[in-house]
Motif scaffolding. Structure first.
Motif, mmCIF file in Angstrom:
data_model
loop_
_atom_site.group_PDB
_atom_site.id
_atom_site.type_symbol
_atom_site.label_atom_id
_atom_site.label_comp_id
_atom_site.label_asym_id
_atom_site.label_seq_id
_atom_site.Cartn_x
_atom_site.Cartn_y
_atom_site.Cartn_z
ATOM 1 N N LEU A 152 17.907 -36.365 -9.306
ATOM 2 C CA LEU A 152 17.131 -35.473 -10.158
ATOM 3 C C LEU A 152 15.957 -36.223 -10.798
ATOM 4 O O LEU A 152 14.843 -35.699 -10.871
ATOM 5 N N ALA A 153 16.216 -37.452 -11.230
ATOM 6 C CA ALA A 153 15.143 -38.262 -11.820
ATOM 7 C C ALA A 153 14.034 -38.491 -10.796
ATOM 8 O O ALA A 153 12.844 -38.371 -11.128
ATOM 9 N N ASP A 154 14.407 -38.780 -9.563
ATOM 10 C CA ASP A 154 13.404 -38.966 -8.507
ATOM 11 C C ASP A 154 12.620 -37.679 -8.259
ATOM 12 O O ASP A 154 11.399 -37.693 -8.176
ATOM 13 N N ARG A 155 13.341 -36.580 -8.158
ATOM 14 C CA ARG A 155 12.694 -35.293 -7.865
ATOM 15 C C ARG A 155 11.689 -34.917 -8.949
ATOM 16 O O ARG A 155 10.622 -34.387 -8.660
ATOM 17 N N PHE A 156 12.029 -35.207 -10.199
ATOM 18 C CA PHE A 156 11.155 -34.834 -11.316
ATOM 19 C C PHE A 156 10.252 -35.987 -11.754
ATOM 20 O O PHE A 156 9.577 -35.885 -12.777
ATOM 21 N N GLN A 157 10.258 -37.066 -10.972
ATOM 22 C CA GLN A 157 9.393 -38.221 -11.209
ATOM 23 C C GLN A 157 9.484 -38.712 -12.642
ATOM 24 O O GLN A 157 8.494 -38.814 -13.372
ATOM 25 N N MET A 158 10.709 -39.010 -13.063
ATOM 26 C CA MET A 158 10.915 -39.546 -14.402
ATOM 27 C C MET A 158 11.933 -40.671 -14.350
ATOM 28 O O MET A 158 12.599 -40.865 -13.332
ATOM 29 N N THR A 159 12.050 -41.369 -15.448
ATOM 30 C CA THR A 159 13.002 -42.478 -15.503
ATOM 31 C C THR A 159 14.428 -41.934 -15.528
ATOM 32 O O THR A 159 14.668 -40.777 -15.918
ATOM 33 N N LEU A 160 15.345 -42.780 -15.134
ATOM 34 C CA LEU A 160 16.760 -42.414 -15.170
ATOM 35 C C LEU A 160 17.184 -42.113 -16.610
ATOM 36 O O LEU A 160 17.907 -41.146 -16.860
ATOM 37 N N THR A 161 16.696 -42.901 -17.558
ATOM 38 C CA THR A 161 17.017 -42.685 -18.969
ATOM 39 C C THR A 161 16.503 -41.330 -19.447
ATOM 40 O O THR A 161 17.208 -40.600 -20.146
ATOM 41 N N GLY A 162 15.295 -40.972 -19.055
ATOM 42 C CA GLY A 162 14.734 -39.684 -19.434
ATOM 43 C C GLY A 162 15.549 -38.533 -18.878
ATOM 44 O O GLY A 162 15.837 -37.556 -19.585
ATOM 45 N N MET A 163 15.956 -38.637 -17.618
ATOM 46 C CA MET A 163 16.750 -37.567 -17.015
ATOM 47 C C MET A 163 18.126 -37.487 -17.660
ATOM 48 O O MET A 163 18.647 -36.386 -17.868
ATOM 49 N N LYS A 164 18.706 -38.638 -17.993
ATOM 50 C CA LYS A 164 20.015 -38.616 -18.672
ATOM 51 C C LYS A 164 19.932 -37.846 -19.983
ATOM 52 O O LYS A 164 20.857 -37.122 -20.342
ATOM 53 N N LYS A 165 18.825 -37.997 -20.693
ATOM 54 C CA LYS A 165 18.648 -37.276 -21.959
ATOM 55 C C LYS A 165 18.567 -35.772 -21.717
ATOM 56 O O LYS A 165 19.175 -34.985 -22.449
ATOM 57 N N HIS A 166 17.831 -35.369 -20.687
ATOM 58 C CA HIS A 166 17.752 -33.945 -20.356
ATOM 59 C C HIS A 166 19.125 -33.395 -19.965
ATOM 60 O O HIS A 166 19.508 -32.301 -20.401
ATOM 61 N N ILE A 167 19.861 -34.143 -19.176
ATOM 62 C CA ILE A 167 21.192 -33.704 -18.742
ATOM 63 C C ILE A 167 22.125 -33.597 -19.950
ATOM 64 O O ILE A 167 22.918 -32.662 -20.047
ATOM 65 N N ALA A 168 22.017 -34.523 -20.885
ATOM 66 C CA ALA A 168 22.862 -34.486 -22.090
ATOM 67 C C ALA A 168 22.606 -33.203 -22.886
ATOM 68 O O ALA A 168 23.547 -32.580 -23.384
ATOM 69 N N VAL A 169 21.348 -32.792 -22.988
ATOM 70 C CA VAL A 169 21.015 -31.551 -23.698
ATOM 71 C C VAL A 169 21.632 -30.358 -22.970
ATOM 72 O O VAL A 169 22.223 -29.462 -23.589
ATOM 73 N N LEU A 170 21.520 -30.343 -21.648
ATOM 74 C CA LEU A 170 22.093 -29.250 -20.860
ATOM 75 C C LEU A 170 23.618 -29.224 -20.944
ATOM 76 O O LEU A 170 24.220 -28.152 -20.987
ATOM 77 N N GLU A 171 24.227 -30.398 -21.005
ATOM 78 C CA GLU A 171 25.688 -30.464 -21.159
ATOM 79 C C GLU A 171 26.124 -29.944 -22.521
ATOM 80 O O GLU A 171 27.088 -29.187 -22.621
ATOM 81 N N ARG A 172 25.431 -30.353 -23.588
ATOM 82 C CA ARG A 172 25.763 -29.877 -24.935
ATOM 83 C C ARG A 172 25.664 -28.360 -25.023
ATOM 84 O O ARG A 172 26.428 -27.722 -25.734
ATOM 85 N N ALA A 173 24.723 -27.796 -24.285
ATOM 86 C CA ALA A 173 24.542 -26.348 -24.290
ATOM 87 C C ALA A 173 25.559 -25.638 -23.396
ATOM 88 O O ALA A 173 25.612 -24.416 -23.379
ATOM 89 N N GLY A 174 26.344 -26.410 -22.648
ATOM 90 C CA GLY A 174 27.348 -25.805 -21.780
ATOM 91 C C GLY A 174 26.788 -25.253 -20.486
ATOM 92 O O GLY A 174 27.433 -24.442 -19.814
#
Length: 119
Positions: free
Chosen positions: A38-60
């Motif tokens: 996902l980080a590769d697809r969205f051209q972002m760092t692994l850390t940045g994508m982890k933060k986005h995924i964490a928000v999506l996980e918190r939201a269920g």
């Protein structure tokens, strides 16, 4: 203070407010994916994508599972059902109000076309 929505809706709508997270949801709708892909697809760092995924996980909205060194993301089954119900209920409310407004406008136009009543 009066609560108008469930806290889970607040988390979901806040998560969906970001274009990248909406893109991740769209991508995961096609297939499960690792955070690194996902980080590769969205051209972002692994850390940045982890933060986005964490928000999506918190939201269920997303669930992750770690197997070995790879963390795979998938959409949560039934995610967005409550949000879709909330949107549908408010859509019905707005449609009813617009229908009522249309009727009022039609009545006013008819009165205008009929002209003043003569005695």
């Amino acid at each position: 203070m009066v609560q108008y929505a469930l806290p889970s809706l607040d988390l979901s709508f806040a998560a969906l407010a970001d274009a990248t997270r909406r893109g991740v949801i769209e991508q995961l709708g096609r297939a499960d994916a690792s955070i690194s892909s996902l980080a590769d697809r969205f051209q972002m760092t692994l850390t940045g994508m982890k933060k986005h995924i964490a928000v999506l996980e918190r939201a269920g909205l997303v669930v992750t599972e770690k197997v070995g060194r790879v963390r795979t993301c998938r959409l949560e089954r039934g995610a967005l059902a409550a949000e879709a119900d909330w949107i549908a209920a408010h859509r019905r409310l707005f449609e009813a109000r617009f229908d009522a407004l249309d009727r009022i406008i039609l009545e006013l136009k008819q009165e205008e076309d009929d002209g003043p009543a003569s005695d």
